[in-house]
Write a protein that holds these residues in place. Structure first.
Motif, PDB file in Angstrom:
ATOM      1  N   LYS A 169     -14.982  -5.214   5.736  1.00  0.00           N
ATOM      2  CA  LYS A 169     -14.139  -4.020   5.819  1.00  0.00           C
ATOM      3  C   LYS A 169     -13.246  -3.913   4.588  1.00  0.00           C
ATOM      4  O   LYS A 169     -12.658  -4.901   4.148  1.00  0.00           O
ATOM      5  N   VAL A 170     -13.162  -2.696   4.045  1.00  0.00           N
ATOM      6  CA  VAL A 170     -12.235  -2.430   2.950  1.00  0.00           C
ATOM      7  C   VAL A 170     -10.880  -2.084   3.556  1.00  0.00           C
ATOM      8  O   VAL A 170     -10.775  -1.187   4.393  1.00  0.00           O
ATOM      9  N   THR A 171      -9.848  -2.826   3.158  1.00  0.00           N
ATOM     10  CA  THR A 171      -8.525  -2.567   3.706  1.00  0.00           C
ATOM     11  C   THR A 171      -8.001  -1.205   3.252  1.00  0.00           C
ATOM     12  O   THR A 171      -8.437  -0.660   2.236  1.00  0.00           O
ATOM     13  N   GLU A 172      -7.073  -0.650   3.991  1.00  0.00           N
ATOM     14  CA  GLU A 172      -6.479   0.645   3.633  1.00  0.00           C
ATOM     15  C   GLU A 172      -5.689   0.504   2.332  1.00  0.00           C
ATOM     16  O   GLU A 172      -4.957  -0.456   2.147  1.00  0.00           O
ATOM     17  N   GLU A 173      -5.868   1.443   1.426  1.00  0.00           N
ATOM     18  CA  GLU A 173      -5.225   1.409   0.102  1.00  0.00           C
ATOM     19  C   GLU A 173      -5.379   0.029  -0.549  1.00  0.00           C
ATOM     20  O   GLU A 173      -4.396  -0.662  -0.825  1.00  0.00           O
ATOM     21  N   PRO A 174      -6.629  -0.380  -0.803  1.00  0.00           N
ATOM     22  CA  PRO A 174      -6.877  -1.750  -1.282  1.00  0.00           C
ATOM     23  C   PRO A 174      -6.197  -2.087  -2.604  1.00  0.00           C
ATOM     24  O   PRO A 174      -5.852  -3.248  -2.844  1.00  0.00           O
ATOM     25  N   HIS A 175      -5.988  -1.078  -3.451  1.00  0.00           N
ATOM     26  CA  HIS A 175      -5.356  -1.319  -4.752  1.00  0.00           C
ATOM     27  C   HIS A 175      -3.866  -1.643  -4.624  1.00  0.00           C
ATOM     28  O   HIS A 175      -3.252  -2.121  -5.587  1.00  0.00           O
ATOM     29  N   LEU A 176      -3.297  -1.411  -3.443  1.00  0.00           N
ATOM     30  CA  LEU A 176      -1.865  -1.669  -3.233  1.00  0.00           C
ATOM     31  C   LEU A 176      -1.601  -2.898  -2.367  1.00  0.00           C
ATOM     32  O   LEU A 176      -0.450  -3.254  -2.129  1.00  0.00           O
ATOM     33  N   THR A 177      -2.661  -3.544  -1.921  1.00  0.00           N
ATOM     34  CA  THR A 177      -2.526  -4.601  -0.911  1.00  0.00           C
ATOM     35  C   THR A 177      -1.682  -5.779  -1.387  1.00  0.00           C
ATOM     36  O   THR A 177      -0.854  -6.298  -0.635  1.00  0.00           O
ATOM     37  N   VAL A 178      -1.886  -6.226  -2.631  1.00  0.00           N
ATOM     38  CA  VAL A 178      -1.124  -7.375  -3.145  1.00  0.00           C
ATOM     39  C   VAL A 178       0.355  -7.029  -3.213  1.00  0.00           C
ATOM     40  O   VAL A 178       1.217  -7.817  -2.782  1.00  0.00           O
ATOM     41  N   ALA A 179       0.682  -5.852  -3.736  1.00  0.00           N
ATOM     42  CA  ALA A 179       2.091  -5.443  -3.835  1.00  0.00           C
ATOM     43  C   ALA A 179       2.725  -5.315  -2.451  1.00  0.00           C
ATOM     44  O   ALA A 179       3.878  -5.710  -2.238  1.00  0.00           O
ATOM     45  N   LYS A 180       1.964  -4.788  -1.491  1.00  0.00           N
ATOM     46  CA  LYS A 180       2.476  -4.699  -0.116  1.00  0.00           C
ATOM     47  C   LYS A 180       2.764  -6.094   0.429  1.00  0.00           C
ATOM     48  O   LYS A 180       3.757  -6.313   1.127  1.00  0.00           O
ATOM     49  N   GLY A 181       1.890  -7.047   0.112  1.00  0.00           N
ATOM     50  CA  GLY A 181       2.088  -8.425   0.556  1.00  0.00           C
ATOM     51  C   GLY A 181       3.353  -9.028  -0.018  1.00  0.00           C
ATOM     52  O   GLY A 181       4.117  -9.697   0.694  1.00  0.00           O
ATOM     53  N   LEU A 212     -11.910  -6.782   2.177  1.00  0.00           N
ATOM     54  CA  LEU A 212     -11.956  -6.445   0.762  1.00  0.00           C
ATOM     55  C   LEU A 212     -10.647  -5.792   0.342  1.00  0.00           C
ATOM     56  O   LEU A 212     -10.160  -4.861   0.991  1.00  0.00           O
ATOM     57  N   ALA A 213     -10.080  -6.295  -0.751  1.00  0.00           N
ATOM     58  CA  ALA A 213      -8.860  -5.728  -1.317  1.00  0.00           C
ATOM     59  C   ALA A 213      -9.057  -5.573  -2.818  1.00  0.00           C
ATOM     60  O   ALA A 213     -10.059  -6.002  -3.374  1.00  0.00           O
ATOM     61  N   GLY A 214      -8.073  -4.951  -3.475  1.00  0.00           N
ATOM     62  CA  GLY A 214      -8.164  -4.744  -4.916  1.00  0.00           C
ATOM     63  C   GLY A 214      -8.819  -3.418  -5.259  1.00  0.00           C
ATOM     64  O   GLY A 214      -9.664  -2.907  -4.515  1.00  0.00           O
ATOM     65  N   GLY A 215      -8.453  -2.859  -6.405  1.00  0.00           N
ATOM     66  CA  GLY A 215      -8.928  -1.540  -6.804  1.00  0.00           C
ATOM     67  C   GLY A 215     -10.431  -1.398  -6.896  1.00  0.00           C
ATOM     68  O   GLY A 215     -10.992  -0.356  -6.539  1.00  0.00           O
ATOM     69  N   ASN A 256      -6.471 -19.872  12.125  1.00  0.00           N
ATOM     70  CA  ASN A 256      -7.543 -18.900  12.294  1.00  0.00           C
ATOM     71  C   ASN A 256      -8.005 -18.466  10.912  1.00  0.00           C
ATOM     72  O   ASN A 256      -7.216 -17.918  10.136  1.00  0.00           O
ATOM     73  N   GLY A 257      -9.256 -18.744  10.580  1.00  0.00           N
ATOM     74  CA  GLY A 257      -9.750 -18.491   9.236  1.00  0.00           C
ATOM     75  C   GLY A 257     -10.051 -17.028   8.950  1.00  0.00           C
ATOM     76  O   GLY A 257     -10.700 -16.356   9.748  1.00  0.00           O
ATOM     77  N   HIS A 258      -9.570 -16.556   7.799  1.00  0.00           N
ATOM     78  CA  HIS A 258      -9.871 -15.201   7.332  1.00  0.00           C
ATOM     79  C   HIS A 258     -10.350 -15.294   5.887  1.00  0.00           C
ATOM     80  O   HIS A 258      -9.749 -15.999   5.073  1.00  0.00           O
ATOM     81  N   MET A 259     -11.399 -14.554   5.558  1.00  0.00           N
ATOM     82  CA  MET A 259     -11.849 -14.488   4.170  1.00  0.00           C
ATOM     83  C   MET A 259     -11.365 -13.184   3.549  1.00  0.00           C
ATOM     84  O   MET A 259     -11.593 -12.105   4.080  1.00  0.00           O
ATOM     85  N   VAL A 260     -10.690 -13.329   2.408  1.00  0.00           N
ATOM     86  CA  VAL A 260     -10.231 -12.177   1.644  1.00  0.00           C
ATOM     87  C   VAL A 260     -10.916 -12.197   0.289  1.00  0.00           C
ATOM     88  O   VAL A 260     -10.915 -13.220  -0.402  1.00  0.00           O
ATOM     89  N   VAL A 261     -11.517 -11.068  -0.086  1.00  0.00           N
ATOM     90  CA  VAL A 261     -12.123 -10.919  -1.402  1.00  0.00           C
ATOM     91  C   VAL A 261     -11.312  -9.856  -2.142  1.00  0.00           C
ATOM     92  O   VAL A 261     -11.321  -8.690  -1.770  1.00  0.00           O
ATOM     93  N   ASP A 262     -10.596 -10.296  -3.171  1.00  0.00           N
ATOM     94  CA  ASP A 262      -9.720  -9.407  -3.937  1.00  0.00           C
ATOM     95  C   ASP A 262     -10.400  -9.072  -5.260  1.00  0.00           C
ATOM     96  O   ASP A 262     -10.454  -9.899  -6.173  1.00  0.00           O
ATOM     97  N   LEU A 263     -10.950  -7.861  -5.342  1.00  0.00           N
ATOM     98  CA  LEU A 263     -11.646  -7.414  -6.550  1.00  0.00           C
ATOM     99  C   LEU A 263     -10.694  -6.598  -7.403  1.00  0.00           C
ATOM    100  O   LEU A 263     -10.417  -5.439  -7.114  1.00  0.00           O
ATOM    101  N   GLY A 264     -10.185  -7.217  -8.427  1.00  0.00           N
ATOM    102  CA  GLY A 264      -9.234  -6.537  -9.297  1.00  0.00           C
ATOM    103  C   GLY A 264      -9.913  -5.964 -10.527  1.00  0.00           C
ATOM    104  O   GLY A 264     -11.085  -5.601 -10.514  1.00  0.00           O
TER     105      GLY A 264
END
Length: 333
Positions: A304-316, A281-284, A147-155
């Motif tokens: 959609k901007v994920t909840e606490e986007p600046h922490l998403t990578v660390a949560k992963g 959308l993820a990243g600070g 199932n395809g998902h697009m993630v845009v991580d703006l750091g």
């Protein structure tokens, strides 16, 4: 696994660290202060960032990760040692595992250097995971399904765009345009428009507090201090959200263009999934107001901007510490 196992986001703008026992316990600027005479680190994180623009000649401020590239691998070793020291409380004889989120643009040489640095500071093993994949896992998407998902991580230094399915990136693009590029454009705009000089910290403050990526968002004002270029004296100036929007418009355009490019290259079946699931959308830098609306307007894909986007990578990376099977599947050499 040991209780001191760590999930680490080596971001351009922020270091974020997840501990098995404490969750996220470090969230500090990716800045290091070095005594050039002694060749020693004297400060890391918030303490080092506060020195920006205020140091004598013998102290140098360094960003170990710049534009998505690990440009000082030897300093990363000291940074990892600092993380481990803060995580270890009391005596422990077990060697921890590190799961490290790295920018998608890192080279094989840089990846090897990070692994070696982790081993030197006492890790039993270091797993490396690309940041857009870690971000997807951090949003609790089941990336193992077809199932395809697009993630845009703006750091801070890069924007990583990935279409993820069956545990991997089917399409992936990275550009060296993100939060710090926005800051630079704000500095240039204010200098040209108002003949007023500001530093990195003030530009970042403007972006975070009143910045907007969509013209219809509310216009907010903020008084800043800096240098009047005409007089050469310290002064103050009122800047509004429209100023910030005009300043970063070109950066936003580049990001939108790259997202469209990835969408166009995505196989039809996965493109249909992305249309249904939307863009995450993820990243600070994704926290800037109205970015989700802008992307939806320009692509037609709900965003959609994920909840606490600046922490998403660390949560992963933290989730991966508890799922060794998935970790083995998504880690890179």
């Amino acid at each position: 696994m040991a209780k001191h196992d760590l999930g680490i986001d080596l971001g351009t703008a922020t270091f974020v660290v997840y501990s098995r026992t404490e969750g996220i316990f470090i969230e500090e600027p990716s800045v290091v202060a070095i005594d050039k005479k002694k060749g020693q680190i004297i400060a890391i994180g918030h303490e080092a960032k506060e020195m920006l623009g205020k140091t004598p000649d013998e102290i140098e401020i360094i960003r170990p990760v710049q534009d998505g590239v690990i440009n000082t691998p030897e300093i990363i070793e000291d940074v990892l040692r600092y993380f481990l020291k803060k995580a270890k409380k009391g005596i422990s004889f077990s060697k921890p595992i590190f799961v490290i989120g790295i920018p998608a643009l890192t080279t094989d040489v840089e990846r090897r250097a990070v692994k070696e640095a982790a081993e030197k500071v006492g890790a039993s093993k270091a797993y490396l995971v690309l940041e857009p994949v870690a971000a997807a896992i951090g949003t609790e998407i089941d990336i193992t399904k077809p199932n395809g998902h697009m993630v845009v991580d703006l750091g801070g230094g890069t924007t990583d765009i990935a279409v993820i399915s069956l545990g991997g990136s089917v399409m992936r693009e990275s550009i060296k345009v993100a939060g710090q590029a926005m800051d630079n454009e704000i500095i240039k705009y204010i200098k040209k428009q108002y003949r007023f000089s500001i530093g990195e910290a003030t530009a970042e403050q403007l972006k975070k507090e009143i910045g907007k990526a969509y013209s219809m968002e509310e216009n907010i004002e903020l008084e800043i201090t800096g240098q009047n270029i005409k007089t050469g004296l310290p002064s103050s100036l009122i800047i509004n959200s429209d100023d910030v929007f005009k300043a970063i418009k070109s950066v936003l355009g580049e990001i939108i263009s790259k997202i469209k490019n990835v969408l166009e290259k995505t196989p039809p079946e996965l493109a249909a999934d992305v249309m249904k699931n939307g863009i995450i959308l993820a990243g600070g830098a994704s926290k800037i107001r109205g970015l989700d609306k802008l992307i939806f307007e320009k692509t037609g894909v709900k965003t959609k901007v994920t909840e606490e986007p600046h922490l998403t990578v660390a949560k992963g990376t933290g989730i991966l510490l508890d799922n060794i099977e998935l970790l083995n599947r998504v880690s890179v050499d």
